[in-house]
Design an enzyme around this catalytic site. Structure first.
Site, PDB file in Angstrom:
ATOM      1  N   LEU A 147       0.835  -1.208   0.000  1.00 38.69           N
ATOM      2  CA  LEU A 147       0.000   0.000   0.000  1.00 38.69           C
ATOM      3  C   LEU A 147       0.862   1.248   0.000  1.00 38.69           C
ATOM      4  O   LEU A 147       0.622   2.192  -0.764  1.00 38.69           O
ATOM      5  CB  LEU A 147      -0.925  -0.021   1.221  1.00 38.69           C
ATOM      6  CG  LEU A 147      -1.772   1.222   1.443  1.00 38.69           C
ATOM      7  CD1 LEU A 147      -2.733   1.440   0.282  1.00 38.69           C
ATOM      8  CD2 LEU A 147      -2.536   1.125   2.770  1.00 38.69           C
ATOM      9  N   HIS A 167      -6.786  -0.927  -1.098  1.00 35.45           N
ATOM     10  CA  HIS A 167      -5.407  -1.313  -1.415  1.00 35.45           C
ATOM     11  C   HIS A 167      -5.231  -1.427  -2.930  1.00 35.45           C
ATOM     12  O   HIS A 167      -4.271  -0.912  -3.504  1.00 35.45           O
ATOM     13  CB  HIS A 167      -5.058  -2.663  -0.778  1.00 35.45           C
ATOM     14  CG  HIS A 167      -4.824  -2.580   0.695  1.00 35.45           C
ATOM     15  ND1 HIS A 167      -4.286  -3.629   1.420  1.00 35.45           N
ATOM     16  CD2 HIS A 167      -5.040  -1.589   1.588  1.00 35.45           C
ATOM     17  CE1 HIS A 167      -4.187  -3.269   2.694  1.00 35.45           C
ATOM     18  NE2 HIS A 167      -4.650  -2.026   2.821  1.00 35.45           N
ATOM     19  N   TYR A 198     -14.088   7.366   6.570  1.00 34.23           N
ATOM     20  CA  TYR A 198     -12.653   7.413   6.882  1.00 34.23           C
ATOM     21  C   TYR A 198     -11.822   6.828   5.759  1.00 34.23           C
ATOM     22  O   TYR A 198     -10.819   7.409   5.329  1.00 34.23           O
ATOM     23  CB  TYR A 198     -12.398   6.649   8.183  1.00 34.23           C
ATOM     24  CG  TYR A 198     -10.975   6.632   8.664  1.00 34.23           C
ATOM     25  CD1 TYR A 198     -10.195   5.482   8.566  1.00 34.23           C
ATOM     26  CD2 TYR A 198     -10.404   7.762   9.258  1.00 34.23           C
ATOM     27  CE1 TYR A 198      -8.884   5.450   9.034  1.00 34.23           C
ATOM     28  CE2 TYR A 198      -9.098   7.744   9.723  1.00 34.23           C
ATOM     29  CZ  TYR A 198      -8.342   6.577   9.615  1.00 34.23           C
ATOM     30  OH  TYR A 198      -7.054   6.550  10.078  1.00 34.23           O
ATOM     31  N   TYR A 199     -12.269   5.695   5.224  1.00 31.48           N
ATOM     32  CA  TYR A 199     -11.534   5.096   4.107  1.00 31.48           C
ATOM     33  C   TYR A 199     -11.873   5.759   2.778  1.00 31.48           C
ATOM     34  O   TYR A 199     -11.035   5.799   1.876  1.00 31.48           O
ATOM     35  CB  TYR A 199     -11.720   3.577   4.091  1.00 31.48           C
ATOM     36  CG  TYR A 199     -10.823   2.936   5.109  1.00 31.48           C
ATOM     37  CD1 TYR A 199     -11.277   2.645   6.383  1.00 31.48           C
ATOM     38  CD2 TYR A 199      -9.481   2.720   4.813  1.00 31.48           C
ATOM     39  CE1 TYR A 199     -10.417   2.117   7.339  1.00 31.48           C
ATOM     40  CE2 TYR A 199      -8.607   2.198   5.760  1.00 31.48           C
ATOM     41  CZ  TYR A 199      -9.085   1.906   7.026  1.00 31.48           C
ATOM     42  OH  TYR A 199      -8.228   1.403   7.972  1.00 31.48           O
ATOM     43  N   ARG A 209     -12.213   8.894   2.470  1.00 34.26           N
ATOM     44  CA  ARG A 209     -11.288  10.014   2.489  1.00 34.26           C
ATOM     45  C   ARG A 209      -9.920   9.602   1.977  1.00 34.26           C
ATOM     46  O   ARG A 209      -9.264  10.303   1.213  1.00 34.26           O
ATOM     47  CB  ARG A 209     -11.209  10.533   3.941  1.00 34.26           C
ATOM     48  CG  ARG A 209     -10.147  11.508   4.266  1.00 34.26           C
ATOM     49  CD  ARG A 209      -8.835  10.940   4.763  1.00 34.26           C
ATOM     50  NE  ARG A 209      -8.912   9.680   5.464  1.00 34.26           N
ATOM     51  CZ  ARG A 209      -7.876   8.968   5.890  1.00 34.26           C
ATOM     52  NH1 ARG A 209      -6.649   9.404   5.668  1.00 34.26           N
ATOM     53  NH2 ARG A 209      -8.046   7.830   6.522  1.00 34.26           N
ATOM     54  N   HIS A 236     -13.468  -3.412   6.821  1.00 30.44           N
ATOM     55  CA  HIS A 236     -13.475  -2.388   7.871  1.00 30.44           C
ATOM     56  C   HIS A 236     -14.877  -2.112   8.403  1.00 30.44           C
ATOM     57  O   HIS A 236     -15.075  -1.157   9.157  1.00 30.44           O
ATOM     58  CB  HIS A 236     -12.831  -1.093   7.351  1.00 30.44           C
ATOM     59  CG  HIS A 236     -11.343  -1.211   7.177  1.00 30.44           C
ATOM     60  ND1 HIS A 236     -10.492  -1.415   8.233  1.00 30.44           N
ATOM     61  CD2 HIS A 236     -10.570  -1.178   6.064  1.00 30.44           C
ATOM     62  CE1 HIS A 236      -9.255  -1.501   7.772  1.00 30.44           C
ATOM     63  NE2 HIS A 236      -9.271  -1.368   6.452  1.00 30.44           N
ATOM     64  N   HIS A 292     -18.505  -2.661  10.435  1.00 35.00           N
ATOM     65  CA  HIS A 292     -18.902  -3.016  11.799  1.00 35.00           C
ATOM     66  C   HIS A 292     -20.236  -3.730  11.804  1.00 35.00           C
ATOM     67  O   HIS A 292     -21.014  -3.621  10.866  1.00 35.00           O
ATOM     68  CB  HIS A 292     -18.990  -1.742  12.661  1.00 35.00           C
ATOM     69  CG  HIS A 292     -17.652  -1.149  12.989  1.00 35.00           C
ATOM     70  ND1 HIS A 292     -17.483  -0.200  13.972  1.00 35.00           N
ATOM     71  CD2 HIS A 292     -16.417  -1.368  12.471  1.00 35.00           C
ATOM     72  CE1 HIS A 292     -16.209   0.138  14.049  1.00 35.00           C
ATOM     73  NE2 HIS A 292     -15.542  -0.553  13.142  1.00 35.00           N
ATOM     74  N   ARG A 317      -7.965   2.128  17.701  1.00 31.72           N
ATOM     75  CA  ARG A 317      -6.631   2.251  17.114  1.00 31.72           C
ATOM     76  C   ARG A 317      -6.158   3.667  17.386  1.00 31.72           C
ATOM     77  O   ARG A 317      -6.966   4.590  17.484  1.00 31.72           O
ATOM     78  CB  ARG A 317      -6.712   2.019  15.602  1.00 31.72           C
ATOM     79  CG  ARG A 317      -5.383   2.152  14.879  1.00 31.72           C
ATOM     80  CD  ARG A 317      -5.542   1.945  13.361  1.00 31.72           C
ATOM     81  NE  ARG A 317      -4.244   2.068  12.685  1.00 31.72           N
ATOM     82  CZ  ARG A 317      -4.084   2.059  11.378  1.00 31.72           C
ATOM     83  NH1 ARG A 317      -5.121   1.932  10.566  1.00 31.72           N
ATOM     84  NH2 ARG A 317      -2.872   2.186  10.854  1.00 31.72           N
ATOM     85  N   GLU A 355     -23.943  31.017  35.585  1.00 34.35           N
ATOM     86  CA  GLU A 355     -24.439  29.924  36.434  1.00 34.35           C
ATOM     87  C   GLU A 355     -25.956  29.781  36.323  1.00 34.35           C
ATOM     88  O   GLU A 355     -26.654  29.522  37.295  1.00 34.35           O
ATOM     89  CB  GLU A 355     -23.967  30.100  37.886  1.00 34.35           C
ATOM     90  CG  GLU A 355     -22.445  29.992  37.986  1.00 34.35           C
ATOM     91  CD  GLU A 355     -21.878  29.976  39.388  1.00 34.35           C
ATOM     92  OE1 GLU A 355     -22.385  30.726  40.242  1.00 34.35           O
ATOM     93  OE2 GLU A 355     -20.912  29.216  39.620  1.00 34.35           O
TER      94      GLU A 355
HETATM   95 MG   LIG Z   1     -18.845   1.594  14.498  1.00 33.99          MG
END
Ligand SMILES: [Mg+2]
Ligand SMILES: [Ca+2]
Ligand SMILES: [Ca+2]
Ligand SMILES: [Ca+2]
Ligand SMILES: [Mg+2]
Ligand SMILES: [Mg+2]
Ligand SMILES: [Mg+2]
Lengths: 736, 736
Positions: free
Chosen positions: B132, B186, B259-260, B262, B417, B419, B442, B667
């Site tokens: 990679l 990849h 995330y991936y 990106r 990846h 869930h 991680r 307050e």
């Molecule tokens: Mg999750």
């Protein structure tokens, strides 16, 4: 009641308490030169007009703090005070009418009931559950009254003085001596309330009562208030001047701590302004070498980079310089101090000014470009009325937009809101806490949490020694958690020197927290040439006639990244102990000293931190988390690392570093590892304590003379075959 | 290798890959019209000059990610790519010389070793531990090479092509088919690497290999990568076009998650740009109805108010639109899309542009005042190559600077990846998480944490169902945590309607997470006239042939303020269970359903939130905290509330509110109490589910048609003696 001048003449001279006739004229003529004043005025007008549209609401008292009647009476006094200002500056009569109508409503119901129905306070109030809030009412309303005093027909003045204000002033003083005659922020508010309304009415009896207290009060010397503090101590004076004298040190540090100093500053400053206007012979702003002006400066220094107060003693995190009492304090200190231009930048951040001549002057000066940045330098603030009861040191490192602040608390007990936290410290990086002082256990004005008042855990956790970054001996808090014993003792400053930016040091001792033990803690902030941040060296020396268990916590935040010792994690969590705060900590992990030095690295706010500590072979490390024995979920679940050592005499030698950063956008970790190695205590005698450590290739030695702080004293030692000599209480250098 | 044109001619036409000759000329002539480009250029020049001062460093490979050789090779390719741009735009030859010298150093050592020494990856790399990163190297370096291609003497070009680039391209493809021939990010990088360098060298074999994959690869159908995902599935295609086809839905949602996505966007977009320049006949930006442009838009929508990506599936919190791959993606999408002016405001926030014609156009347009705000509206993004494998819905409420975003995940597995989180949701207020998706376990590039790689707890906690805001049945994760089963199934969208701003709805079903159970979850964001924030109604209907234990967590943050049920807190903490994530949760407290409705109020980020949920009499409530069975302290200690119910068929009816605020400076607590009452399920049949609730004086009814989503279908019901009729799958109204 004696009157100092002819009734008609004094009637026509108002306003003259806070706003003055001349001040009002100046403001009206120059409004365009003071945009921040104009802006505050406009915002205030919108607020007051909106509230006035709701009509007059003066309910019979019924509710606790946060409840309807309590909230309404607070709104009433705040609105009246602002309406008074608006009446004077805009000339619009509706504001005066509003105040008059409201005061008439108060006067009407005042005699129809004795007290507030809730029986919870040691000083049950009139319109509020506690006299403290009634005092707030009088302090603000006296200003409103002063603004309409000359506008009202004299018969209305006579009526209100007789049926509302005089009896109200008597209520919070003569009828509640246990509230009025203390050295306490309650009595500060009480005396200012009586004093302010006394000044408005030109009632010298009231003014003298305010300044000097009640001559007799019959207070039981063992009586305590709701926070567990004594009402009165033997031999103390009373009244405003005694309350100004006693809790402030000559450096302007208020012994209860910043949170309560913030609350107390308003009555101190506003009454001082009123006294300056009406009793100038007192020269109140010069009192004790300009104490009031120093107090504002001290308070502004007791903040992190966001302007949030360090939560020392009972203090709720998040309170800051943006609160309205600080707006007043800053403006009054600017005007009656030296026109300190640094205060202008604080006012600018606050984005508001007091609506009177002081705020006007601030706004004018800002507009004229006179603002200078408020520089928070390292500072030592003594505690105690004579400045001889320990203190607070703040060591700061400022570099561009980046700052570290180490707050060392070696102060006195701090009255009833004080904590058992001798020689503790907290650490900040920019506006973030790194090693915390927990603050208080309370959710102020969150009704679901015990009505917004103090929680049990404030006593069982927050005040306890183990909740602080300092040594607890044998699982017992300092002074055995005894308020009387704590109040009779305090640490002593040993060394304070911040003259070199690359090396700053403070050191203090106390021998009374445990009968047979002597504590001496030295903190050093030093900058080496390689690292981007300074290091903090923490030398905590304990001597004792007994063998003890010493627990030294570091209350950090964030995620554990690495330890150089193995951690055993239990299958179930048990509390660390059974009392004195220990019952509130879960044991998440334990380890033993494997090596001569312990290193603990964690990640918080995208920064890497490490604590490196010289280890004794039997040392244990405990990783804990708060929250045990907390059935109401009142405690935060914050983590701690505790170094646990059995010894008689010992030195805990630790270095704290902020050494790296993590960027979650680039996913880069920079300097994730400490560069420190080989930290060890190389000498521990009665006379000297010495440590050495390596940063990359350099080896450093720090030597403290334990007994003699004299700067002239010459010292000579042989360390590892090298002769070292120096003057003064410490030595710091690289060797080889 | 076949070449499409005469060797000398093609040699002189560079740059033509990303930068083009015409583009360079345009940039050089118009730099003053593009300040953001100029600024980025200047910053880049400073970076590259500084790195060049370090000299050329091409070490033999040795280290893992984060270690020295790995980091150096990364710096090398990044610097070369920037140096190439600087050479073209500034004309300064030193940049070309630097690239040449570095490439010669690479070419020299390339044949002297077979592979990177670390044997950890399923696709062991050459200069890096995994192919990679070698692909990253080629993608960036091919651009640098293209920038000096015409400047180099042709014999140097021949030498480098033969001794470095061609064998390197063969290494990551022919020699690593298990890496190259997948549908996976990849292989995206691998094919783009081979394609980019193929285009530079005008090597059609390489380009075709990149576009269409290796014809044969001999990959074992059971082989898995390091994340537990299959290398290859039966019948799949390979190569860039297959990787563009397969993981993106027609709406541009990338099945692995934001995330991936990106990470993958850069190779997709940069290779598309290169193909547009060199193989325009492919019309790559029009492919699949402008898929690549849609993909950028989808990704920008998958963010909170700070621009941070929702951490769905394996995703690290904090990654955001500010990352460099998004700078490129936005600029390329702007240029090759429709010159969408909304993208300009994103670029403005990013404060950087790609240093080519696309970034130049963006910078010019910003300077010309064409920027429009990027509006994130409610959106439904389908999953699956054909858009028929579930999806992600985001319901948004935007009001001035304030926003709520509800993210509903009814998507497919998401490859390796992914869930086990079917029908889960997360909630955001402004840039803050309110009810979280945990993300991954991680600490990317934090070497002390397993070398910066995935942690065990990513499998044992983060992927498990109980870590998500959705139902876990019988303490077993969806699909029994079986990747193959999860990959063969997906939810179905039932309803999505956001056409009315005051009422937005999404509903989805899945019958395969547990063999005998059927799940149907409906989320509604509705705004009533009184409250300042919308409410979220969560109707989770389960039917089953068996009686099961259903656990429904709400993963909140902050401090518990109040519950309307008593909580028993244990003296010691025990884990909630023994597997499937349950082993990682401490039980901090338990309660029973006392009343017909449960109400749980908490304080986070100075806001008051409540969950109100209709209760069955045997319901249990569990207050948990993460961190059990976590010997490495890898998990955050975040809290959760779990509703636990034993039933066959049941509906969990809950309403989530953000109803109040706390101001620590004044307050003041405003609206600290929920105004919701009497939430109950009033009808539960096969055909319909109905709930009613009161907000202040108004009673609302919501009815869902469970089986028929048709908009035209007429429905009639009698509820509590009232006849109700309506069209479409749901009814929502006030009654009395
Ligand atoms: Mg999750
Ligand atoms: Ca702060
Ligand atoms: Ca955020
Ligand atoms: Ca999240
Ligand atoms: Mg404290
Ligand atoms: Mg923090
Ligand atoms: Mg948060």
């Amino acid at each position: 009641p004696a009157k100092s001048q002819d009734k008609d003449q004094t009637h026509l001279e108002h306003p003259n308490l806070i706003l003055t006739k001349d001040g009002v004229n100046r403001i009206k003529s120059n409004l365009e030169n003071a945009p921040l004043f104009k802006q505050t005025l406009e915002v205030t007008k919108v607020e007051v007009d909106a509230e006035m549209a709701n009509g007059i609401n003066v309910p019979l008292p019924k509710d606790m703090a946060g409840g309807f009647t309590h909230t309404q009476h607070k709104i009433n006094y705040a609105t009246m005070q602002k309406a008074g200002v608006l009446f004077q500056i805009t000339g619009e009569e509706k504001y005066a009418v509003y105040i008059k109508d409201m005061l008439m409503a108060y006067a009407k119901i005042f005699p129809t009931f004795k007290k507030h129905p809730v029986e919870r306070s040691y000083a049950r109030g009139k319109f509020f559950w506690q006299c403290l809030n009634d005092s707030n009412w009088l302090v603000y309303t006296s200003q409103a009254y002063d603004c309409i005093y000359s506008w009202l027909p004299s018969e209305d003045v006579t009526y209100l003085n007789k049926n509302l204000f005089k009896p109200y002033a008597d209520f919070i003083s003569i009828e509640n001596p246990q509230y009025f005659n203390r050295i306490h922020n309650h009595s500060t508010w009480g005396s200012v309330a009586v004093g302010m309304i006394g000044l408005v009415m030109d009632d010298d009896d009231l003014v003298n009562r305010a300044l000097y207290g009640l001559k007799t009060d019959n207070i039981d010397p063992n009586a305590k208030d709701n926070d567990g503090g004594f009402i009165k101590t033997e031999g103390q004076k009373a009244g405003f001047l005694a309350n100004l004298d006693s809790p402030f040190s000559p450096d302007g540090y208020y012994t209860e701590g910043p949170y309560y100093q913030r609350y107390a500053m308003y009555p101190f400053m506003i009454f001082a302004q009123a006294l300056h206007n009406k009793k100038p012979e007192l020269k109140i702003f010069e009192y004790k070498d300009g104490l009031l002006i120093k107090a504002v400066n001290a308070l502004l220094n007791l903040t992190d980079a966001d302007g949030e107060f360090f939560p020392l003693n009972d203090g709720q995190k998040g309170m800051s310089i943006y609160t309205s009492s600080l707006v007043s304090a800053v403006d009054i200190a600017y005007f009656y101090g030296n026109k300190n231009q640094q205060l202008l930048s604080v006012a600018k951040k606050q984005n508001a000014v007091q609506l009177d001549e002081t705020g006007f002057a601030v706004a004018e000066a800002i507009h004229a470009g006179k603002t200078a940045p408020f520089l928070k330098e390292s500072i030592n603030l003594r505690d105690g009325s004579n400045g001889d009861e320990g203190g607070i040191s703040i060591l700061r490192h400022n570099y561009n937009d980046h700052s570290l602040a180490l707050v060392y608390k070696y102060a006195a007990q701090g009255l009833s809101h004080g904590h058992y936290d001798k020689l503790s410290f907290s650490l900040y990086e920019n506006g973030d806490e790194v090693l915390q002082d927990y603050g208080l256990s309370r959710f102020v004005n969150v009704e679901q949490k015990n009505g917004g008042g103090y929680l049990i855990e404030n006593n069982t956790w927050a005040k306890q020694t183990i909740a602080h970054n300092t040594i607890t001996q044998n699982e017992t808090s300092h002074f055995n958690g005894n308020f009387k014993l704590g109040s009779e003792n305090h640490p002593e400053l040993y060394v304070f020197n911040v003259s070199e930016p690359g090396f700053q040091i403070v050191s203090a001792k106390i021998n009374s927290v445990y009968e047979n033990s002597q504590f001496h803690r030295t903190l050093v902030m030093f900058k080496d040439s390689i690292s981007s941040n300074p290091f903090i060296l923490d030398l905590f020396r304990v001597t004792s006639s007994e063998r003890n268990k010493y627990d030294l916590p570091f209350h950090y935040f964030g995620q554990v990244v690495n330890t150089n010792f193995d951690i055993t994690t239990p299958k179930t969590l048990h509390p660390l102990g059974s009392k004195n705060g220990y019952q509130h900590m879960w044991v998440e992990g334990e380890g033993n000293a494997d090596q001569g030095v312990m290193q603990f690295t964690w990640l918080d706010n995208n920064r890497f931190y490490s604590i490196t500590s010289a280890a004794n072979t039997e040392d244990k490390y405990v990783l804990t988390r708060m929250g045990a024995n907390d059935p109401e979920f009142n405690l935060r679940r914050d983590p701690s690392l505790i170094i646990r050592r059995q010894a008689k005499n010992t030195t805990f030698a630790s270095i704290i570093e902020s050494h790296g950063t993590y960027n979650p956008v680039t996913e880069k970790a920079d300097n994730a590892y400490s560069t420190l190695k080989d930290l060890k205590t190389i000498l521990e005698t009665k006379e000297y304590t010495a440590v050495s450590f390596k940063i990359e290739a350099k080896t450093y030695v720090f030597i403290l003379a334990n007994q003699d702080a004299s700067k002239q004293k010459e010292h000579k030692l042989n360390l590892d075959g090298t002769d070292i000599s120096w003057n003064g209480p410490y030595y710091f250098n690289t060797i080889k």
